[in-house]
Design an enzyme around this catalytic site. Structure first.
Site, PDB file in Angstrom:
ATOM      1  N   CYS A   2     -11.116  29.592  39.509  1.00  0.00           N
ATOM      2  CA  CYS A   2     -10.280  29.237  40.646  1.00  0.00           C
ATOM      3  C   CYS A   2     -10.838  29.888  41.908  1.00  0.00           C
ATOM      4  O   CYS A   2     -11.585  30.847  41.850  1.00  0.00           O
ATOM      5  CB  CYS A   2      -8.848  29.691  40.426  1.00  0.00           C
ATOM      6  SG  CYS A   2      -8.106  29.118  38.882  1.00  0.00           S
ATOM      7  N   ARG A  27     -17.114  25.625  41.939  1.00  0.00           N
ATOM      8  CA  ARG A  27     -16.590  26.374  40.801  1.00  0.00           C
ATOM      9  C   ARG A  27     -15.863  25.464  39.811  1.00  0.00           C
ATOM     10  O   ARG A  27     -15.668  25.838  38.654  1.00  0.00           O
ATOM     11  CB  ARG A  27     -15.605  27.450  41.292  1.00  0.00           C
ATOM     12  CG  ARG A  27     -16.260  28.613  42.005  1.00  0.00           C
ATOM     13  CD  ARG A  27     -15.223  29.472  42.681  1.00  0.00           C
ATOM     14  NE  ARG A  27     -15.786  30.755  43.117  1.00  0.00           N
ATOM     15  CZ  ARG A  27     -15.482  31.918  42.572  1.00  0.00           C
ATOM     16  NH1 ARG A  27     -14.649  31.987  41.565  1.00  0.00           N
ATOM     17  NH2 ARG A  27     -16.025  33.021  43.020  1.00  0.00           N
ATOM     18  N   TRP A  74      -7.999  25.800  38.553  1.00  0.00           N
ATOM     19  CA  TRP A  74      -8.472  25.257  37.279  1.00  0.00           C
ATOM     20  C   TRP A  74      -7.388  25.583  36.260  1.00  0.00           C
ATOM     21  O   TRP A  74      -7.077  26.737  36.023  1.00  0.00           O
ATOM     22  CB  TRP A  74      -9.810  25.889  36.892  1.00  0.00           C
ATOM     23  CG  TRP A  74     -10.436  25.330  35.656  1.00  0.00           C
ATOM     24  CD1 TRP A  74     -11.211  24.211  35.556  1.00  0.00           C
ATOM     25  CD2 TRP A  74     -10.371  25.889  34.331  1.00  0.00           C
ATOM     26  NE1 TRP A  74     -11.626  24.037  34.262  1.00  0.00           N
ATOM     27  CE2 TRP A  74     -11.125  25.045  33.486  1.00  0.00           C
ATOM     28  CE3 TRP A  74      -9.742  27.001  33.789  1.00  0.00           C
ATOM     29  CZ2 TRP A  74     -11.272  25.293  32.121  1.00  0.00           C
ATOM     30  CZ3 TRP A  74      -9.890  27.251  32.435  1.00  0.00           C
ATOM     31  CH2 TRP A  74     -10.638  26.406  31.625  1.00  0.00           C
ATOM     32  N   ASN A  99      -5.747  34.021  40.871  1.00  0.00           N
ATOM     33  CA  ASN A  99      -6.774  33.709  39.873  1.00  0.00           C
ATOM     34  C   ASN A  99      -6.568  34.628  38.679  1.00  0.00           C
ATOM     35  O   ASN A  99      -6.213  35.793  38.855  1.00  0.00           O
ATOM     36  CB  ASN A  99      -8.180  33.944  40.424  1.00  0.00           C
ATOM     37  CG  ASN A  99      -8.566  32.968  41.496  1.00  0.00           C
ATOM     38  OD1 ASN A  99      -7.879  31.989  41.739  1.00  0.00           O
ATOM     39  ND2 ASN A  99      -9.683  33.238  42.166  1.00  0.00           N
ATOM     40  N   GLY A 100      -6.843  34.124  37.479  1.00  0.00           N
ATOM     41  CA  GLY A 100      -6.740  34.960  36.292  1.00  0.00           C
ATOM     42  C   GLY A 100      -5.611  34.513  35.381  1.00  0.00           C
ATOM     43  O   GLY A 100      -5.061  33.415  35.522  1.00  0.00           O
ATOM     44  N   GLU A 486     -29.397  24.447  24.143  1.00  0.00           N
ATOM     45  CA  GLU A 486     -29.129  24.270  25.563  1.00  0.00           C
ATOM     46  C   GLU A 486     -29.184  22.796  25.959  1.00  0.00           C
ATOM     47  O   GLU A 486     -28.365  22.321  26.744  1.00  0.00           O
ATOM     48  CB  GLU A 486     -30.128  25.091  26.387  1.00  0.00           C
ATOM     49  CG  GLU A 486     -30.091  24.867  27.876  1.00  0.00           C
ATOM     50  CD  GLU A 486     -28.773  25.262  28.530  1.00  0.00           C
ATOM     51  OE1 GLU A 486     -28.598  24.948  29.726  1.00  0.00           O
ATOM     52  OE2 GLU A 486     -27.916  25.878  27.874  1.00  0.00           O
ATOM     53  N   LYS A 490     -26.061  20.657  27.587  1.00  0.00           N
ATOM     54  CA  LYS A 490     -26.129  19.917  28.847  1.00  0.00           C
ATOM     55  C   LYS A 490     -25.635  18.485  28.661  1.00  0.00           C
ATOM     56  O   LYS A 490     -24.906  17.958  29.503  1.00  0.00           O
ATOM     57  CB  LYS A 490     -27.566  19.903  29.382  1.00  0.00           C
ATOM     58  CG  LYS A 490     -28.015  21.212  29.959  1.00  0.00           C
ATOM     59  CD  LYS A 490     -27.258  21.533  31.248  1.00  0.00           C
ATOM     60  CE  LYS A 490     -27.259  23.013  31.519  1.00  0.00           C
ATOM     61  NZ  LYS A 490     -26.329  23.783  30.689  1.00  0.00           N
ATOM     62  N   GLU A 493     -21.835  18.531  28.296  1.00  0.00           N
ATOM     63  CA  GLU A 493     -21.117  18.949  29.501  1.00  0.00           C
ATOM     64  C   GLU A 493     -20.942  17.819  30.504  1.00  0.00           C
ATOM     65  O   GLU A 493     -19.860  17.664  31.084  1.00  0.00           O
ATOM     66  CB  GLU A 493     -21.861  20.095  30.189  1.00  0.00           C
ATOM     67  CG  GLU A 493     -21.718  21.449  29.512  1.00  0.00           C
ATOM     68  CD  GLU A 493     -22.487  22.521  30.256  1.00  0.00           C
ATOM     69  OE1 GLU A 493     -21.911  23.589  30.491  1.00  0.00           O
ATOM     70  OE2 GLU A 493     -23.659  22.283  30.601  1.00  0.00           O
ATOM     71  N   HIS A 509     -30.131  20.589   4.789  1.00  0.00           N
ATOM     72  CA  HIS A 509     -29.017  21.383   4.288  1.00  0.00           C
ATOM     73  C   HIS A 509     -27.676  20.877   4.815  1.00  0.00           C
ATOM     74  O   HIS A 509     -26.698  21.633   4.831  1.00  0.00           O
ATOM     75  CB  HIS A 509     -29.213  22.858   4.643  1.00  0.00           C
ATOM     76  CG  HIS A 509     -30.425  23.468   4.011  1.00  0.00           C
ATOM     77  ND1 HIS A 509     -30.522  23.686   2.651  1.00  0.00           N
ATOM     78  CD2 HIS A 509     -31.607  23.870   4.548  1.00  0.00           C
ATOM     79  CE1 HIS A 509     -31.708  24.226   2.381  1.00  0.00           C
ATOM     80  NE2 HIS A 509     -32.384  24.341   3.516  1.00  0.00           N
ATOM     81  N   LYS A 608     -17.189  26.436  37.123  1.00  0.00           N
ATOM     82  CA  LYS A 608     -18.494  27.066  37.276  1.00  0.00           C
ATOM     83  C   LYS A 608     -18.463  28.541  36.917  1.00  0.00           C
ATOM     84  O   LYS A 608     -19.275  29.014  36.135  1.00  0.00           O
ATOM     85  CB  LYS A 608     -18.976  26.890  38.722  1.00  0.00           C
ATOM     86  CG  LYS A 608     -20.348  27.481  38.999  1.00  0.00           C
ATOM     87  CD  LYS A 608     -21.427  26.713  38.260  1.00  0.00           C
ATOM     88  CE  LYS A 608     -22.808  27.266  38.520  1.00  0.00           C
ATOM     89  NZ  LYS A 608     -23.830  26.569  37.712  1.00  0.00           N
TER      90      LYS A 608
END
Length: 613
Positions: A2, A27, A74, A99-100, A486, A490, A493, A509, A608
């Site tokens: 946020c 963010r 957020w 925020n938090g 990674e 991506k 996301e 396996h 972010k």
């Protein structure tokens, strides 16, 4: 995560508040709002649209004042909806943003309901607003100090009161918050923000508030109090720093999206990160690094998300080149399990923002277990992570706006490779000739990356096929397995395609059961010691009708054919190959997302800077 912006000024501050929110959009958020002290009353505008729509709304509503707070949210508690958006009011007297996460909000909510307070949202934040109102006795600064003593969890807050014009109070614990001191254009002004970038072009005079600080903003002056262990407060002075947070770094320029811009900025970002590195020396990581490196026997890496994958790659380097045992832990898990601490461990944290709540908490937990030697690889020199750690290497990726990290990842890898070489030098596992060869390869990275970026047209053709899929597998071996992880992250996301990554040897396996003609299999195929093993794994996929998309070094003798598509990398790059091989995976995710029409820079549900647990 946020974003907070607040201010007191002799002029209308609303345009500065809205501009600050726009600079914090990177963010990630799902609602936004502004509240001001206007004509003796509280006024606010809130929206679940973009900040641009909020700006139009405040202009239409005539919202203007010299005192105000603003926020991008957020969602954690309560759905993304206007009634859950910040700022929150309490009985028309208190306005607050936060925020938090407040962990004891249920207990406080029950207490406040019993005293007649009515809740209009599902947020934990509204609890704080009502608590401020309930404890208010005429001095907002004193009230906030008493309020934070009741709060459990993480928070950065900004609050003002109808009865005290031109006053805003802020507090922080576990979430970042800065104070801005007015510059020449508006010397009487004082600002609050969760990020210096929000104040770019407004002021460059910044005070970084410390854990437990409460700050009082008034015209032309401010006070800071530090919270002590017994919940009392004492006045404290914090240094004013000159911070040049250039807003121009976040301009899109000729690119379609910030993510594309940041992918193509990687040659420069790597060059900047390595600028000034003339040779390998422990002092690259700070004064006293040589002594610390001599005192350690192992490395513990703590990180989250993309940073965790950079740490996973570094594990291969640290153990093969520096010959030092290394473990990599997901920060959000590490502090909640029993582990075996070793005081001769170097604890390495990795974070783009330096404010990642889980990583900061894991760092503090490691220190509480007696592991006092700490080092961070971080992109923000003024962040909490850098201040908390004994040693640091600051990457120079610049501002990264796209939620999906690209240049921050590759510069982290560059910093971690330097750390590997420095530890190898101290431990005597690196000859001068090897050091010179590695440094030469690192200096060539920007040119090598430019050659990889030239592969973009070929990747675009693959993306058209990927855009029609809903699942994908990524394969890698050895130090390229984290690169496959990674690449899958991506794709997930930003394109919302379900993707998983596996060590190629693990196919038989279990994952091989998923392979069909509808399951594209992306493979990272460098010309290393595991190449022949990897070729056998590719045959396992082809035998089951799977379609392979292979990024192969030029001399791997893997050729395109039916069900096998190959893009040739310009050159093999030895130990630094992961830095090159991740770039086409970034491009594949980006162009697939473009073909699917998703919001590339602001993917759904993601933020972010993750400043909550």
């Amino acid at each position: 995560m946020c974003g907070i912006v607040g201010a007191v000024s002799t002029r209308n501050i609303v345009p500065v508040l809205v501009q600050g929110l726009q600079r914090l959009e990177y963010r990630g958020y799902d609602s936004c709002g502004v509240a001001v002290h206007q004509d003796g009353e509280l006024r606010r505008s809130r929206s679940t649209a973009r900040v641009a729509e909020l700006q139009a709304q405040v202009e239409a509503d005539g919202v203007a004042s010299g005192t105000g707070i603003a926020h991008t949210r957020w969602a954690t508690h309560g759905a993304p909806a206007v009634h859950n958006a910040h700022p929150h009011f309490s009985r028309g007297k208190i306005a607050l943003v936060h925020n938090g996460i407040i962990e004891n909000h249920d207990e406080l909510r029950d207490e406040l309901k019993a005293k007649g307070y009515v809740f209009e949202s599902q947020t934990d934040t509204e609890v704080i607003a009502h608590l401020v109102h309930q404890l208010y006795e005429g001095d907002l600064f004193d009230t906030v100090q008493r309020v934070v003593a009741r709060l459990q969890g993480a928070y950065a807050i900004a609050v003002f009161c109808r009865d005290e014009p031109h006053r805003v109070v802020g507090a922080r614990h576990g979430s970042p918050l800065i104070l801005g001191v007015g510059a020449d254009a508006d010397p009487e002004a004082r600002y609050l923000a969760s990020d210096a970038m929000a104040l770019a072009g407004v002021t460059d005079r910044i005070v970084y508030l410390e854990e437990g600080d409460v700050v009082d903003l008034q015209l032309g002056k401010h006070w800071i109090s530090e919270r002590l262990a017994d919940d009392s407060f004492v006045p404290v002075l914090r240094d004013v720093k000159i911070v040049h947070a250039h807003s121009g770094a976040a301009e899109l320029g000729p690119y379609r999206h910030y993510m594309q811009k940041e992918i193509f900025e990687q040659p420069r970002a790597i060059a900047d990160t390595l600028e000034g590195v003339e040779g390998i020396t422990p002092e690259l990581f700070g004064d006293g690094a040589y002594r610390v490196f001599r005192e350690i026997d192992r490395v513990l890496i703590l990180a989250c998300g993309t940073s965790y994958y950079s740490g996973s790659t570094a594990k291969y380097w640290l153990e093969s080149i520096a010959k030092i045992p290394t473990s990599v832990e997901i920060a959000s898990e590490y502090r909640y399990r029993d582990s075996v601490p070793d005081p001769r461990t170097l604890v390495v944290t990795i974070s783009q923002s330096g404010e990642t709540a889980d990583t900061l908490a894991a760092l503090k937990h490691a220190r509480s277990l007696g592991m006092r030697h700490t080092l961070t690889i971080c992109n923000v020199a003024t962040s909490a992570m850098v201040r908390e750690c004994e040693l640091a290497y600051i990457t120079r990726a610049g501002v990264e706006v796209g939620v999906a990290s690209t240049k921050a990842f590759t510069t982290q890898l560059a910093g971690l490779f330097l750390l590997t070489l420095a530890l190898a030098q101290v431990r005597g596992t690196l000859t001068r000739e090897q050091e010179a060869e590695h440094l030469k390869a690192m200096r060539h990275l920007p040119v090598a990356l430019q050659s990889v970026l030239a592969l973009e047209p070929q990747v675009v053709a693959w993306a058209e096929a990927f855009a029609r899929k809903e699942n994908a597998l990524f394969l890698g071996r050895g130090l390229h397995y984290p690169i496959a992880l990674e690449g899958a992250l991506k794709l997930k996301e930003i394109s919302y395609i379900h993707a998983e990554a596996y060590p190629a040897g693990e196919l038989k396996h279990g994952p091989l059961a998923l392979v069909t003609a509808e399951m594209p299999v992306v493979t990272v195929a460098p010309n290393d010691a595991l190449l022949e093993k990897l070729k056998s794994n590719l045959q396992e996929v082809r035998a089951r009708g799977g379609e392979l998309f292979v990024f192969a070094d030029s001399d791997t003798r893997i050729d395109s054919g039916e069900g096998l598509h190959v893009i040739r990398m310009p050159e093999h790059y030895g130990a630094l190959s992961p830095i090159l091989h991740v770039v086409p995976l970034q491009l594949l995710a980006y162009h697939t997302a473009c073909a699917r029409g998703t919001d590339v820079d602001k993917p759904r549900n993601l933020a972010k800077s993750v400043t909550v647990e």
